[in-house]
Design a protein around this motif. Structure first.
Motif, short mmCIF file in Angstrom:
data_model
loop_
_atom_site.label_atom_id
_atom_site.label_comp_id
_atom_site.label_asym_id
_atom_site.label_seq_id
_atom_site.Cartn_x
_atom_site.Cartn_y
_atom_site.Cartn_z
N SER A 118 0.83 -1.20 0.00
CA SER A 118 0.00 0.00 0.00
C SER A 118 0.87 1.26 0.00
O SER A 118 1.81 1.37 0.79
N THR A 119 0.58 2.17 -0.89
CA THR A 119 1.34 3.44 -0.95
C THR A 119 0.39 4.63 -1.03
O THR A 119 0.23 5.37 -0.08
N LYS A 120 -0.27 4.76 -2.19
CA LYS A 120 -1.13 5.94 -2.35
C LYS A 120 -2.34 5.89 -1.42
O LYS A 120 -2.82 6.94 -0.98
N ALA A 121 -2.78 4.68 -1.06
CA ALA A 121 -3.89 4.60 -0.11
C ALA A 121 -3.46 5.12 1.25
O ALA A 121 -4.25 5.75 1.96
N PHE A 122 -2.19 4.88 1.61
CA PHE A 122 -1.67 5.33 2.91
C PHE A 122 -1.72 6.85 3.03
O PHE A 122 -2.24 7.38 4.01
N VAL A 123 -1.20 7.56 2.03
CA VAL A 123 -1.23 9.03 2.14
C VAL A 123 -2.66 9.56 2.07
O VAL A 123 -2.99 10.56 2.71
N ALA A 124 -3.51 8.85 1.33
CA ALA A 124 -4.92 9.27 1.27
C ALA A 124 -5.61 9.03 2.63
O ALA A 124 -6.47 9.82 3.05
N GLN A 125 -5.23 7.96 3.32
CA GLN A 125 -5.81 7.68 4.64
C GLN A 125 -5.42 8.78 5.63
O GLN A 125 -6.26 9.27 6.40
N ILE A 126 -4.14 9.18 5.60
CA ILE A 126 -3.72 10.25 6.52
C ILE A 126 -4.47 11.54 6.16
O ILE A 126 -4.91 12.29 7.04
N THR A 127 -4.65 11.78 4.88
CA THR A 127 -5.40 12.98 4.44
C THR A 127 -6.81 12.97 5.02
O THR A 127 -7.29 13.97 5.59
N ALA A 128 -7.49 11.84 4.87
CA ALA A 128 -8.88 11.73 5.37
C ALA A 128 -8.91 11.92 6.89
O ALA A 128 -9.80 12.59 7.43
N LEU A 129 -7.93 11.36 7.57
CA LEU A 129 -7.89 11.48 9.04
C LEU A 129 -7.59 12.92 9.47
O LEU A 129 -8.13 13.39 10.47
N TYR A 130 -6.78 13.63 8.70
CA TYR A 130 -6.50 15.03 9.03
C TYR A 130 -7.74 15.89 8.76
O TYR A 130 -8.04 16.82 9.52
N LEU A 131 -8.46 15.59 7.70
CA LEU A 131 -9.73 16.29 7.46
C LEU A 131 -10.69 16.05 8.62
O LEU A 131 -11.34 16.97 9.12
N PHE A 132 -10.76 14.80 9.03
CA PHE A 132 -11.60 14.42 10.18
C PHE A 132 -11.18 15.24 11.40
O PHE A 132 -12.03 15.81 12.12
N ALA A 133 -9.87 15.31 11.66
CA ALA A 133 -9.36 16.02 12.84
C ALA A 133 -9.71 17.52 12.77
O ALA A 133 -10.10 18.12 13.77
N LEU A 134 -9.59 18.11 11.57
CA LEU A 134 -9.86 19.55 11.45
C LEU A 134 -11.36 19.84 11.54
O LEU A 134 -11.78 20.84 12.12
N HIS A 135 -12.18 18.93 11.00
CA HIS A 135 -13.64 19.08 11.14
C HIS A 135 -14.01 19.03 12.63
O HIS A 135 -14.77 19.87 13.13
N LEU A 136 -13.43 18.07 13.31
CA LEU A 136 -13.70 17.90 14.75
C LEU A 136 -13.24 19.14 15.53
O LEU A 136 -13.93 19.62 16.42
N ALA A 137 -12.05 19.64 15.17
CA ALA A 137 -11.50 20.81 15.87
C ALA A 137 -12.40 22.03 15.69
O ALA A 137 -12.58 22.83 16.61
N ARG A 138 -13.00 22.15 14.50
CA ARG A 138 -13.91 23.28 14.24
C ARG A 138 -15.17 23.15 15.09
O ARG A 138 -15.57 24.08 15.78
N VAL A 139 -15.75 21.94 15.08
CA VAL A 139 -16.99 21.72 15.81
C VAL A 139 -16.78 21.87 17.32
O VAL A 139 -17.64 22.38 18.04
#
Ligand code: M6R
Length: 369
Positions: free
Chosen positions: A157-178
């Motif tokens: 796994s390569t590109k899925a890995f960086v995409a997973q971190i991206t999704a998790l960072y989006l999740f973290a920033l959404h959570l931080a806003r809320v």
């Protein structure tokens, strides 16, 4: 279709800027992270979360370990990361204020699926980070954030890995806003850093030729160690996993701070050690510690391959090889530091004449225990 590349892995490594950009698309509006899939839970549920448990296997678990640092720092929620097969066979304490986040490229990993079912039955809320539309794990979860890396064919796994971190960072920033755990200004800074990642990965990919040379020189290597600290630690473990699965070389990733607690005994003359060096600007407190680790193991004969920020002069006198990565805030370094490690494992596999897309004994999707 390999699109002119020699392997699916080479193609997928090169697609990483797009994997990140496509995963960001539609989730940042006017500089604000709004992940539509998270609105299903309601802001009050997200604001009331007391705990996050991330479950995954292999590379997906390293994505989770990487994101733990950002989720805790930005959203202020404690995060546990656990291997799915360990999680489901103990008696984890879960409640309604726990969100269980599963990560799976395929969405079919049996251990992760069973762990998600366990979590739901225990009353926790569940969300899946998945790269495969309509797969079983997202169907068994309350919500899903798809990564848009595109189909990943190579077993590693390569590109899925960086995409997973991206999704998790989006999740973290959404959570931080809320949760109002970051100010508007801080949210804007981190969001801009995330948007800058695709171009920085593209720059990092330009190191490929020199890494190929390095891999050729090292094709007889019997064992390789990887050291990292903070977010560099899970990346060290991911670098070691890539080398094991692709080049069949014994490899271990360590937290640099653990050296004196045991691993330094492994150092003997000629032992190659990759060291992921934190930024001297962004991690001024950690950078000198890692440089002194480098000096300690070099004094014992280690051959140092440093992955360091462009302009980091402090590592130069002590490293046999330096691979440069662009400047980034500390939490964004994993996106860049992992790329040379993927390329190194791939090139070493090729140098040894192995099948880089289909390593022995492995399957792309592990649907049995
Ligand atoms: O499909 P999943 O993301 O659930 O797969 C998890 C692991 O099996 C997977 O990441 C495996 O470790 C890869 N071969 C790593 O390159």
């Amino acid at each position: 279709d390999k699109g002119g590349w020699s392997s699916f892995m080479a193609k997928e490594v090169s697609e990483q800027p797009d994997a990140v950009a496509n995963t960001l698309r539609g989730r940042i509006t006017d500089g604000h992270v709004v992940v539509p899939e998270l609105t299903e839970f309601g802001d009050d549920v997200l604001a009331g979360l007391r705990r996050i448990v991330i479950i995954a296997c292999g590379t997906a678990a390293y994505a989770g370990q990487t994101a733990k640092y950002a989720i805790e720092k930005w959203a202020g929620v404690p995060v546990d990361v656990e291997l799915s097969h360990e999680f489901r066979y103990r008696d984890p304490v879960l409640g309604e204020d726990t969100l269980v986040v599963s990560i799976s490229q395929s969405g079919e990993t049996m251990d992760t699926l069973m762990a998600v079912k366990y979590a739901r039955e225990a009353g926790a809320k569940t969300i899946s980070i998945c790269n495969t539309q309509g797969a079983t794990i997202p169907r068994e979860s309350d919500a899903v954030i798809y990564t848009h890396a595109g189909p990943e064919v190579a077993v590693a796994s390569t590109k899925a890995f960086v995409a997973q971190i991206t999704a998790l960072y989006l999740f973290a920033l959404h959570l931080a806003r809320v949760r109002s755990s970051l100010s508007e200004a801080e949210l804007a800074v981190q969001t801009a850093e995330l948007q800058a990642v695709p171009a920085k990965i593209a720059t990092t990919l330009l190191e490929a030729d020199s890494i190929r040379q390095l891999a050729k020189w090292m094709s007889d290597t019997r064992a390789v160690l990887f050291l990292g600290r903070h977010v560099g630690f899970p990346i060290a473990m991911e670098g070691a996993l890539k080398l094991k699965e692709l080049a069949y070389i014994h490899a271990e990733g360590f937290a640099a701070g653990e050296l004196k607690h045991g691993p330094i005994a492994l150092i003997e003359p000629g032992q190659p050690v990759f060291v992921i060096v934190p930024s001297p600007r962004g991690s001024a407190h950690l950078h000198p510690k890692v440089v002194s680790n480098i000096q300690e193991i070099r004094a014992r004969g280690a051959r140092i391959i440093a992955i360091a920020e462009i302009g980091d002069a402090a590592v130069l006198p002590f490293a046999d090889t330096v691979i440069h990565i662009p400047l980034a805030a500390p939490l964004f370094e994993p996106f860049l530091a992992v790329v040379p490690l993927q390329i190194f494992a791939m090139e070493l596999s090729i140098a040894k004449g192995l099948d880089v897309d289909q390593p022995r004994n492995l399957a792309k999707s592990v649907t049995v225990e």
